[in-house]
Design an enzyme around this catalytic site. Structure first.
Site, short mmCIF file in Angstrom:
data_model
loop_
_atom_site.label_atom_id
_atom_site.label_comp_id
_atom_site.label_asym_id
_atom_site.label_seq_id
_atom_site.Cartn_x
_atom_site.Cartn_y
_atom_site.Cartn_z
N PRO A 42 0.82 -1.21 0.00
CG PRO A 42 -0.67 -1.49 1.76
CD PRO A 42 0.56 -2.05 1.17
CD GLU A 65 13.51 1.15 24.88
OE1 GLU A 65 14.12 0.90 23.82
OE2 GLU A 65 12.36 0.72 25.12
#
Ligand code: ADP
Ligand code: MG
Ligand code: ZN
Length: 620
Positions: free
Chosen positions: A210, A433
């Site tokens: 798309p 993280e």
């Protein structure tokens, strides 16, 4: 885009107006007439009626279902008056009437009964049609009323009006462009091709993820070809009335043949072209099948002399298309419209950047480098986001920093400052993280760490580590895939080491790591034990990248168990590697995490400098 709906013929509109007027008339007749007619007999309460019966004043009674009419006895020369009353449920009434010697009977069926019942049948559908027409007009459905339901809804792109889309509006999909340029060329100068006996393909299918510009390319063909261009979306074919879809197809092709040479464009072909065998989910959708069959026969029906009707179609789900559509003579040519590579992205950015004011410092090449995997639509969106940010910051032109922030937005969703983590959560997210970053720094194939942040973004991500590939990658080797899995597990491993416990925050990481490992075993044939065998059912094009696993091929219980074991082994090995790496760099992790907790985000040079201190595990 200059689009003209085909005008509804005035005659059909006239007819539908007559229908509406007729409906309104009948409606009035149905409700007003009975009132007028009924008002001639005065009504009295039921109790009064009973009272008069008991007094012996009533001569005769007519008992209807909704009304009782009764006539008083004639007194002197005055004829007894007639009254009506509304009956109540009273089983004793006949007995009472008989006792008092009243003549009574059931009411004869109403004289205008046929009219009433006719109205009952006619009016509801008319009201329905009226409402339908109302919406059809408002919804811009091109004033297509009931009477033109079978007519094609195709839009005709008219040439020579303002704001035409051309091939210069499309970039980054050069092969597809070249293919379509050839087709436009054929339509303009067919002689050049036919004189050497070349036959242009009847059907061209644009295939790609798309937002890569399939619809845009088709519009460009319309703008350049200089022939009539019929455009319709596959979902418009599929209507709620049986047979309408296929009559639309017939109609569309009839019009097209009259106008040849011309182009017919069917967007989102998968809406009708779904494989007939796999549609069992719906219990077999008859309507769609009929539409598809009609399309197939129309495409076969072109004789050689009207071969100048070219059918263009677009889909992002080629794997579900019915194989019959892809046979020679139908959509025999398939053009891949893929996500653009680096230079393509730069070209697309250039096109869309023309619409905004760019600052001096903007480097489109650098932006293109940082946006691998973005499709054309994402890039168009990116430019717009950057312009919005610039306006919000009160700038006269879009600056490079606006683009940097826009990239983060598009990648990670809008910044959600409102979500506040408590101190403990913040700490966990920070270690998590940093864990990703430490492992990712060392592992091959996972790109450069550009930013670590514990400012939560979007709905799902609490913190994030932004890793951008340094180049476009089309192939990955086994070591790189293992590296990616280890990087994904880095966050959870850090939590394990520091807090000796695991939070729910890592579930998405685990999901992705496991999916990757499973693909390695079942799709890429990277397992030594299971060998180079694809255990997935069929092929899912790689570019889809939609994370949908394929169904597994039917296999023995043992093989299934072996696959599960292999997947687990790969994930576990990567987990160990992540744990070791973090343990080995424990001090560095503390340093970076403390900084991160202070500033909430670390990026750029500072981050690179910190991460360059990560030490690889000594090879044993
Ligand atoms: P698709 O039909 O493949 O899903 P679209 O053609 O609808 O994608 O693309 C949506 C928008 O994204 C286009 O209108 C255009 O603004 C932009 N776009 C997409 N691909 C490109 C491209 N290759 N070059 C320039 N713009 C593009
Ligand atoms: Mg589209
Ligand atoms: Zn994570």
């Amino acid at each position: 885009m200059p689009i003209k709906d085909q005008p509804t013929p005035p005659r059909s509109r006239l007819i539908s107006n007559i229908f509406l007027a007729l409906g309104a008339g009948l409606l009035i007749a149905n409700f007003i007439l009975p009132l007028v007619l009924g008002s001639q007999i005065p009504g009295v309460p039921y109790s009064l009626f009973i009272h008069q019966v008991e007094e012996g004043d009533v001569a005769r009674v007519q008992v209807g279902q909704n009304q009782i009419q009764f006539q008083l006895k004639t007194s002197g020369d005055q004829v007894g008056q007639v009254f009506s009353t509304t009956p109540i449920f009273d089983l004793g009434l006949p007995k009472l009437l008989e006792e008092k010697g009243v003549e009574f009977a059931a009411a004869p069926p109403p004289k205008n009964g046929w009219l009433t019942s006719l109205l009952g049948w006619v009016i509801p559908p008319l009201i329905f049609v009226g409402i339908w027409q109302f919406f059809a007009r408002r919804g811009g459905g091109g004033a297509q009323g009931m009477l033109s339901i079978g007519k094609s809804k195709a839009k005709v792109y008219v040439e020579g009006e303002s704001a035409k889309t051309t091939f210069t509006d499309v970039a980054g999909v050069e092969e597809a462009k070249a293919e379509l340029v050839e087709i436009v060329d054929f339509l303009k100068t067919p002689g050049r091709y036919t004189q050497i006996g070349a036959r242009i393909p009847k059907g061209v299918l644009l295939v790609g993820p798309p937002g890569t510009g399939k619809t845009l390319l088709a519009k460009a063909v319309a703008g350049e070809a200089g022939v009539p261009f019929f455009s319709i979306s596959g979902s418009e074919f599929v209507e709620m009335f049986v047979g309408v879809g296929s009559s639309r197809v017939r109609d569309l092709f009839e019009q097209a043949k009259k106008q040849a040479p011309c182009i017919v464009f069917i967007d989102e072909l998968d809406a009708i072209g779904k494989s007939r065998s796999t549609s069992g989910f719906y219990g077999g959708n008859d309507e769609r099948e009929q539409t598809l069959n009609q399309l197939l026969s129309e495409m076969d029906g072109f004789a050689v002399e009207d071969a100048t009707v070219i059918v263009l179609a677009a889909t992002n789900r080629p794997e579900i298309l019915d194989p019959a559509l892809l046979r020679p003579g139908r959509f025999d040519r398939q053009v891949l419209v893929d996500r653009p590579a680096l230079s393509g992205r730069e070209a697309i950015l250039k096109i869309h950047a023309q619409k905004v004011k760019l600052g001096e410092d903007v480097d489109l090449r650098a932006i293109a480098t940082r946006t691998p995997g973005f499709a054309g639509a994402d890039l168009a969106n990116l430019v717009n986001e950057a312009a919005l940010l610039a306006a919000r910051n009160g700038r006269q032109a879009v600056a490079q920093t606006d683009f940097a922030e826009a990239i983060e937005r598009v990648v990670a969703g809008l910044e959600k400052k409102s979500r506040v983590l408590n101190e403990k959560e913040k700490k966990i997210v920070a270690y998590h993280e940093v864990g990703h970053a430490l492992v990712g720094q060392l592992m091959p194939g996972s790109g450069r760490i550009e930013k670590i942040s514990i400012v939560s973004r979007g709905m799902a991500a609490l913190g994030y580590t932004l890793q951008l590939p340094t180049e476009d990658r089309f192939l990955m080797d086994e070591a790189e895939l293992r590296g990616q899995i280890a990087t994904l597990l880095g966050g959870r491993s850090a939590e394990e080491i520091v807090f000796n416990s695991i939070t729910t925050g890592a579930s998405n990481d685990l999901q992705r790591a496991t999916d990757l490992a499973e693909q390695m075993v079942t799709t890429f044939g990277m397992s030594k034990i299971l060998g180079p065998v694809a255990y997935q059912q069929g092929t899912r094009p790689m570019f889809l990248n939609d994370g949908m696993p394929n169904a597994r091929r039917s296999m023995s219980e043992e093989t299934a168990q072996a696959i599960d074991r292999e997947v687990k082994e790969i994930v576990e090995a990567a987990h160990q590697q992540a744990l070791e790496t973090i343990k080995h760099n424990r001090d560095l992790m503390e340093t970076i995490t403390m900084q991160l907790l202070e500033t909430e985000a670390i990026e750029g040079e500072k981050l690179h400098q910190l991460l360059s201190q990560v030490q690889a595990m000594p090879v044993i």
